[in-house]
Scaffold this motif. Sequence first.
Motif, short mmCIF file in Angstrom:
data_model
loop_
_atom_site.label_atom_id
_atom_site.label_comp_id
_atom_site.label_asym_id
_atom_site.label_seq_id
_atom_site.Cartn_x
_atom_site.Cartn_y
_atom_site.Cartn_z
N ALA A 153 0.82 -1.21 0.00
CA ALA A 153 0.00 0.00 0.00
C ALA A 153 0.86 1.27 0.00
N ARG A 171 -12.53 5.67 1.94
CA ARG A 171 -13.13 4.33 1.97
C ARG A 171 -14.15 4.23 3.09
N ASN A 184 -18.89 3.84 -4.78
CA ASN A 184 -17.49 3.39 -4.80
C ASN A 184 -16.64 4.09 -5.83
N GLN A 232 -14.34 6.62 -4.56
CA GLN A 232 -13.35 6.29 -3.53
C GLN A 232 -11.92 6.65 -3.94
N GLN A 287 -5.81 3.56 -1.73
CA GLN A 287 -5.17 2.36 -2.26
C GLN A 287 -6.16 1.43 -2.94
N THR A 288 -7.37 1.29 -2.35
CA THR A 288 -8.35 0.39 -2.95
C THR A 288 -9.32 1.14 -3.86
N LYS A 317 -9.22 5.15 -6.18
CA LYS A 317 -8.44 5.85 -7.20
C LYS A 317 -7.21 6.52 -6.60
N LYS A 350 -8.68 -9.59 -5.82
CA LYS A 350 -8.19 -8.82 -6.97
C LYS A 350 -6.71 -8.55 -6.87
N ASP A 382 0.88 -6.09 -3.99
CA ASP A 382 -0.07 -5.24 -4.72
C ASP A 382 0.02 -5.39 -6.24
N ARG A 407 -16.34 -4.69 -2.13
CA ARG A 407 -17.75 -4.56 -1.81
C ARG A 407 -18.60 -5.76 -2.20
#
Lengths: 314, 249
Positions: free
Chosen positions: A131, A231, A241, A244, A247-248, A250, B118, B124, B180
């Motif tokens: 991350a 998040r 979403n 957002q 890291q998870t 944009k 994912k 990562d 999600r």
Amino acid sequence: MHKILIVGEHDGKTLNPATAKCVTCAGSIPDGEIAIVLLGSDTAAVAAQAAAIAGVKSVLRVDRSENEHPLAAIFAPQLAALAADYTHVFGPSTSFGKDLMPRIAALLGVPQVSDLMSVEGAYRFKRPTYAGNAIVTVEADPARKLLATVRVASFQAATGGGSAAIESKSTAAALPSHTRYVGAKSGSTDRPDLQTAKRVVSGGRALGSAENFKLLFSLADQIGAAVGASRAAVDAGYAPNEMQVGQTGKIISPDIYIAIGISGAIQHLTGIKDARTIVAINKDGEAPIFEVADIGLVGDLFQIVPELERLIGS
Amino acid sequence: MQKIMVCIKRVVDYNVRIRVKPDGSGVMLDGVKMSVNPFDEIALEEALRIKERGTNIEVVAVSIGVADTQQQLRTALAMGADRAILVQTDAAVEPLTAAQTFLAVAKKENPDLIFLGKQAIDDDANQTGQMLAALWERPQATYASKVEISGGKASVTREIDAGLETIEVDLPAVLTVDLRLNEPRYVKLPDIMKAKKKPLDVTSLDALGVSANVLLKTVKTEPPAQRQKGVLVKDVAELFDVLKKKGLV
């Protein structure tokens, strides 16, 4: 000499600005020659835009009806065939590129550098792991083709003024029929695109409700900004979403990022650390967001935001 | 639908604060808590929900890694997987090697669906699922936020930059999951006891005919550049002045 093929991203009408950022990245590879490839049902308009990017030698168009939607299973065999003439194949680290590039790499049996953030040599790159908490320098074997997704937040878009040659290409690649596009639902909005906006206003859990996000939309519209969310705010259902940031979500690099009611979890900071100026508004003076903010204001966002909007408007 | 394979990675727990070793040779892993990659937990949860809605569907959890990876596979069994396979190796496994390994397992197991997270929260990379689908010559549906299975097909809603996209894929297929999609269940103590009796087979890369090539050599690891700490302003008026002076509003 290194020949770099960039997989252009577009929606049939407009070339995604991520493509010009990939060109800047590819331009820092020593002794390189850059081509952009565009797959679509009709790429005439976007090919003209790609040809105008400074530093691009040629633009390849692969037009066929199967290419209307960017399905990785359909695009990858064609791109793997076209990659034969190149030493490097780059794509943007957007959801388009992240989905597609590894499929090409596997077809070619070569490695991929994900989220390439700096070029240290033709086969030596930096990329973030954990991350963004550990930056690794990786080295690839020059004897193999190298694939990469380019962390677009790390590069400025290449300028215009180029005049690359445009040529049509076709491949003999067999295309599968096992994957079909059904449809898309975008949070259609007149606001700038979050990923490419120069100004971003972003809200966290402290907003307290989806209703209260209207405060941010109002401020954003006044200064022509895109709206993002942490998040925590997305998980709480205050924002969809696609808003957002982190890291998870944009990873963005606007000129100004205004974080409102965002505490600044590490995964959020990863998404904004390339912003030129970070402004934080939060009632908790100890919030980690203040560690990275260029300008901080401790206080109640419900008073500060409308007041700021009033001052800007006056 | 008879069988679902779920690929699981052992990673540093997401709550652990990552520190880079002073000599730049990597991150500190000694004595650090290890867990199932959070995205893979979501992948497993989705497989379990499909199993619970159907009849006679077997869920097989597969991992690649050191001997202690059995701990994470036991967690997967406690969550509800029927059996587990560990491809044991001390080698660093790159995404392409992982994909080749999962392919070798898939060729033996013949699953209708393969679920993965994912991305793993250590490297990562966000590559293994797509690579596996390519090598298997099957469809991929990445970043899934909704999965519907019927009649040998999966309708998958994907989280993309512009919003949501729906695609339809024929089975067998590889699906990678986003945050999600669901909320993974908590493991209860009786399930942990039960999991101890479930089969966990250990095999090796050699036995599967895969070699762990190093295609990308990591030459240095460093902490990220820190941003300079900025200034605090006292009120909105001062904030507005600073922003205006900088030409930001």
